[in-house]
Design a protein around this motif. Sequence first.
Motif, PDB file in Angstrom:
ATOM      1  N   LEU A 134       0.829  -1.219   0.000  1.00 50.62           N
ATOM      2  CA  LEU A 134       0.000   0.000   0.000  1.00 50.62           C
ATOM      3  C   LEU A 134       0.863   1.269   0.000  1.00 50.62           C
ATOM      4  N   ALA A 135       2.053   1.154   0.603  1.00 50.28           N
ATOM      5  CA  ALA A 135       2.908   2.343   0.753  1.00 50.28           C
ATOM      6  C   ALA A 135       3.398   2.886  -0.589  1.00 50.28           C
ATOM      7  N   ASP A 136       3.318   2.068  -1.653  1.00 47.16           N
ATOM      8  CA  ASP A 136       3.846   2.509  -2.956  1.00 47.16           C
ATOM      9  C   ASP A 136       2.798   3.206  -3.815  1.00 47.16           C
ATOM     10  N   LYS A 137       1.827   3.855  -3.206  1.00 45.90           N
ATOM     11  CA  LYS A 137       0.731   4.336  -4.044  1.00 45.90           C
ATOM     12  C   LYS A 137       1.132   5.402  -5.065  1.00 45.90           C
ATOM     13  N   ASP A 138       2.195   6.144  -4.765  1.00 47.45           N
ATOM     14  CA  ASP A 138       2.615   7.148  -5.757  1.00 47.45           C
ATOM     15  C   ASP A 138       3.129   6.488  -7.032  1.00 47.45           C
ATOM     16  N   ILE A 139       3.770   5.345  -6.838  1.00 42.73           N
ATOM     17  CA  ILE A 139       4.258   4.612  -8.021  1.00 42.73           C
ATOM     18  C   ILE A 139       3.068   4.192  -8.884  1.00 42.73           C
ATOM     19  N   TYR A 140       2.028   3.702  -8.229  1.00 44.14           N
ATOM     20  CA  TYR A 140       0.845   3.241  -8.983  1.00 44.14           C
ATOM     21  C   TYR A 140       0.173   4.418  -9.706  1.00 44.14           C
ATOM     22  N   LYS A 141       0.206   5.570  -9.040  1.00 44.98           N
ATOM     23  CA  LYS A 141      -0.382   6.773  -9.641  1.00 44.98           C
ATOM     24  C   LYS A 141       0.356   7.133 -10.941  1.00 44.98           C
ATOM     25  N   ASP A 142       1.691   6.989 -10.888  1.00 50.40           N
ATOM     26  CA  ASP A 142       2.486   7.283 -12.090  1.00 50.40           C
ATOM     27  C   ASP A 142       2.122   6.348 -13.236  1.00 50.40           C
ATOM     28  N   TYR A 143       1.947   5.081 -12.921  1.00 48.44           N
ATOM     29  CA  TYR A 143       1.523   4.147 -13.973  1.00 48.44           C
ATOM     30  C   TYR A 143       0.186   4.589 -14.563  1.00 48.44           C
ATOM     31  N   ALA A 144      -0.730   4.967 -13.686  1.00 45.65           N
ATOM     32  CA  ALA A 144      -2.067   5.376 -14.159  1.00 45.65           C
ATOM     33  C   ALA A 144      -1.939   6.569 -15.104  1.00 45.65           C
ATOM     34  N   LYS A 145      -1.029   7.495 -14.772  1.00 44.42           N
ATOM     35  CA  LYS A 145      -0.856   8.685 -15.626  1.00 44.42           C
ATOM     36  C   LYS A 145      -0.366   8.271 -17.021  1.00 44.42           C
TER      37      LYS A 145
ATOM     38  N   LYS B 140      10.112 -10.099  -7.714  1.00 43.15           N
ATOM     39  CA  LYS B 140      11.534  -9.986  -8.041  1.00 43.15           C
ATOM     40  C   LYS B 140      11.910  -8.526  -8.294  1.00 43.15           C
ATOM     41  N   GLU B 141      13.230  -8.294  -8.274  1.00 42.81           N
ATOM     42  CA  GLU B 141      13.720  -6.918  -8.380  1.00 42.81           C
ATOM     43  C   GLU B 141      13.645  -6.385  -9.804  1.00 42.81           C
ATOM     44  N   GLU B 142      14.053  -7.211 -10.757  1.00 36.59           N
ATOM     45  CA  GLU B 142      14.078  -6.692 -12.125  1.00 36.59           C
ATOM     46  C   GLU B 142      13.880  -7.767 -13.173  1.00 36.59           C
ATOM     47  N   ALA B 143      13.460  -7.339 -14.339  1.00 32.15           N
ATOM     48  CA  ALA B 143      13.351  -8.223 -15.499  1.00 32.15           C
ATOM     49  C   ALA B 143      13.725  -7.365 -16.704  1.00 32.15           C
ATOM     50  N   LYS B 144      14.352  -7.996 -17.671  1.00 33.74           N
ATOM     51  CA  LYS B 144      14.903  -7.232 -18.806  1.00 33.74           C
ATOM     52  C   LYS B 144      13.798  -6.500 -19.588  1.00 33.74           C
ATOM     53  N   ASP B 145      14.024  -5.206 -19.788  1.00 34.85           N
ATOM     54  CA  ASP B 145      13.124  -4.384 -20.613  1.00 34.85           C
ATOM     55  C   ASP B 145      11.654  -4.423 -20.187  1.00 34.85           C
ATOM     56  N   MET B 146      11.434  -4.580 -18.911  1.00 35.92           N
ATOM     57  CA  MET B 146      10.044  -4.541 -18.439  1.00 35.92           C
ATOM     58  C   MET B 146       9.983  -3.656 -17.198  1.00 35.92           C
ATOM     59  N   ASP B 147       8.891  -2.940 -17.063  1.00 33.94           N
ATOM     60  CA  ASP B 147       8.673  -2.239 -15.792  1.00 33.94           C
ATOM     61  C   ASP B 147       8.262  -3.272 -14.762  1.00 33.94           C
ATOM     62  N   ILE B 148       8.727  -3.064 -13.531  1.00 27.49           N
ATOM     63  CA  ILE B 148       8.356  -4.035 -12.498  1.00 27.49           C
ATOM     64  C   ILE B 148       7.680  -3.358 -11.315  1.00 27.49           C
ATOM     65  N   ILE B 149       6.586  -3.930 -10.888  1.00 20.82           N
ATOM     66  CA  ILE B 149       6.004  -3.551  -9.598  1.00 20.82           C
ATOM     67  C   ILE B 149       6.336  -4.698  -8.663  1.00 20.82           C
ATOM     68  N   LYS B 150       7.209  -4.411  -7.718  1.00 21.66           N
ATOM     69  CA  LYS B 150       7.670  -5.504  -6.855  1.00 21.66           C
ATOM     70  C   LYS B 150       6.763  -5.646  -5.637  1.00 21.66           C
ATOM     71  N   ILE B 151       6.373  -6.883  -5.398  1.00 25.31           N
ATOM     72  CA  ILE B 151       5.601  -7.168  -4.175  1.00 25.31           C
ATOM     73  C   ILE B 151       6.382  -8.188  -3.339  1.00 25.31           C
TER      74      ILE B 151
END
Length: 602
Positions: free
Chosen positions: A446-457, A547-558
């Motif tokens: 829940l604490a990452d809501k600003d990140i989710y907002k950016d995706y929505a934009k 996971k932390e990262e994947a090649k050429d993909m945006d990641i939302i880490k949980i």
Amino acid sequence: MCGIVGYVGKDEALPKLTKGLKTLEYRGYDSAGVAVLQNKEIYVVKDKGRIANLEELLKHEHIKGNIGIAHTRWATHGVPSKENAHPHMDDEKRFAVVHNGIIENYLELKDFLIDKGYTFKSQTDTEVIPLLLNYYYKKEKDVLKALGKTLQDLKGSYAILVISPLLGKTILAAKKNSPLVIGKNESGIFAASDIPALISYTNEFYFLEDGDVALLNDTITFYNDEFKPIKKKSKKIDWDMEATNKNGYEDYMLKEIMEQPEALKNTLNGIIGKKIEFLNFSLDKDYLDSITNIHIVACGTAMHAGLSGKYAIEKLCRIPVTVSVASEFRYQDPIINAKTLCIFISQSGETADTIAALKLARDKGAVTLAITNVFESSITREAKYTIYTHAGPEIAVASTKAYTSQVGILVALTLYIKEIRDGHSKESDKLKEELINLPKLMDVVLADKDIYKDYAKRMYKVRDLFYIGRGNDYNIAMEGSLKLKEISYIHSEAYPAGELKHGPIALIEDGTFVFGIATDAKVEEKTLSNLEEVKARGANIVLVADKEEAKDMDIIKIPKVNPILAPILAVIPLQFIAYYIAKEKGLDVDMPRNLAKSVTVE
Ligand code: G6P
């Protein structure tokens, strides 16, 4: 689906009716109306649009009276319009009626009444009720007899309230297959579609059974379906009114997303100890060893929770589970019998199809268990057992905290069945620990809501969005996609990741956003390959994974959890993104177009 409210007492009826209607607005908001009895005459004000609009109209009227009925509509028969708005009346203004439900034989009744010289002003099924009352009153010269005859003619479902100058200060209430509660305090007597509409006035309620009729005036008189007087005991409901406020949040949906850790904690409270124990629900080993299968039935988001329940039960207990959409279950001649445990999930406990499915399963001899969030809701009176989620009132039409609580309780139920059948194991103890720890991890997401907002934009102008995953991740994808459709009106599809190339991949263009959900190590590589396939066709990928990262993909880490529990975490970013996309588009997230929270018609 349509909300009704009535008041008779010492005070002015209008303020009480409009306040009640506002809490019922989640049931439908196509039109609204009131009828008040003033100086032995019925005054009706109604129009298309929301309750705020009705309130504006009422400012210009000077209606006074201590008895009235009101309605907020979700259109079933006839477009949203003033003519189709309730209350409906006969031409002689003898009866005003508000109705929730569907009169299935209304065309036949309409023909009958037209033949008798009656004319109709609306396209609704409801209008037959005041006209039938008028017809039978003329024959019987007795309102109660007229009501009895009218009810006998109606097929389908109804919760109705009727006022009439013939009755004076009395409301008639009747119900069959649609919810209706009656409450009372020192000011008067209330009737409404649900408890929250009345909770600010009283905490003492009477519940009508199908076929019951009630007369509300200075007292309440109950009759059964044969019009014999019956006694009913009231029940005290202790609800926290605070929970029905927005508490400073812009929307209920945002508040409810944020409340999820607390809702899950409350739902699991007292259930998980060394043993798993539910209040008023237990199954013994003989029974659990005897069952051949489990059938889960629900609608919408609750059905998606059911799919994750299937995943958990089959993985841990190795019992075959079928999940059905309630409206299909009834007509698919389901293969169930005394060896089938049938689980019905419904946040509201009022969904008509789910309740009808439960009755069918019960008739076929299955043990029925309801999982619901609403205390004393209709489903609890039909099921053999009930387990409550304690998510608190969910007001926004799009379900969020009810879903995560439903998945949580289904995992607890899975562990319960597993431990009774197979005894304790390290595996089940570990899962229990993880389940109890989940609210803390939900806080992290829940604490990452600003990140989710950016995706929505980045996404809010798109035409289509895709969600893919395998196994339980596909179940999460379906819920993410439903949230988006419900509140942002963007077309979206959820697909099993491996199935995309059998058709829907043709829809992928340069710049199409595709969410990949990958929380299960067993299938993660496969899902990533499928995401590569869409990326190769120009898609933008957003991966929800642990996971932390994947090649050429945006990641939302949980955070990493057992895949059985993953929906509870992975759905949160998807709920937020749907929410922020709808906000970017300037939409009403709590009351999206065409939808209603409680679907009390089939
Ligand atoms: C409606 C609501 C959904 C909900 C579904 C089932 O469609 O808009 O949010 O999931 O009904 O409702 P229930 O109360 O049975 O869970």
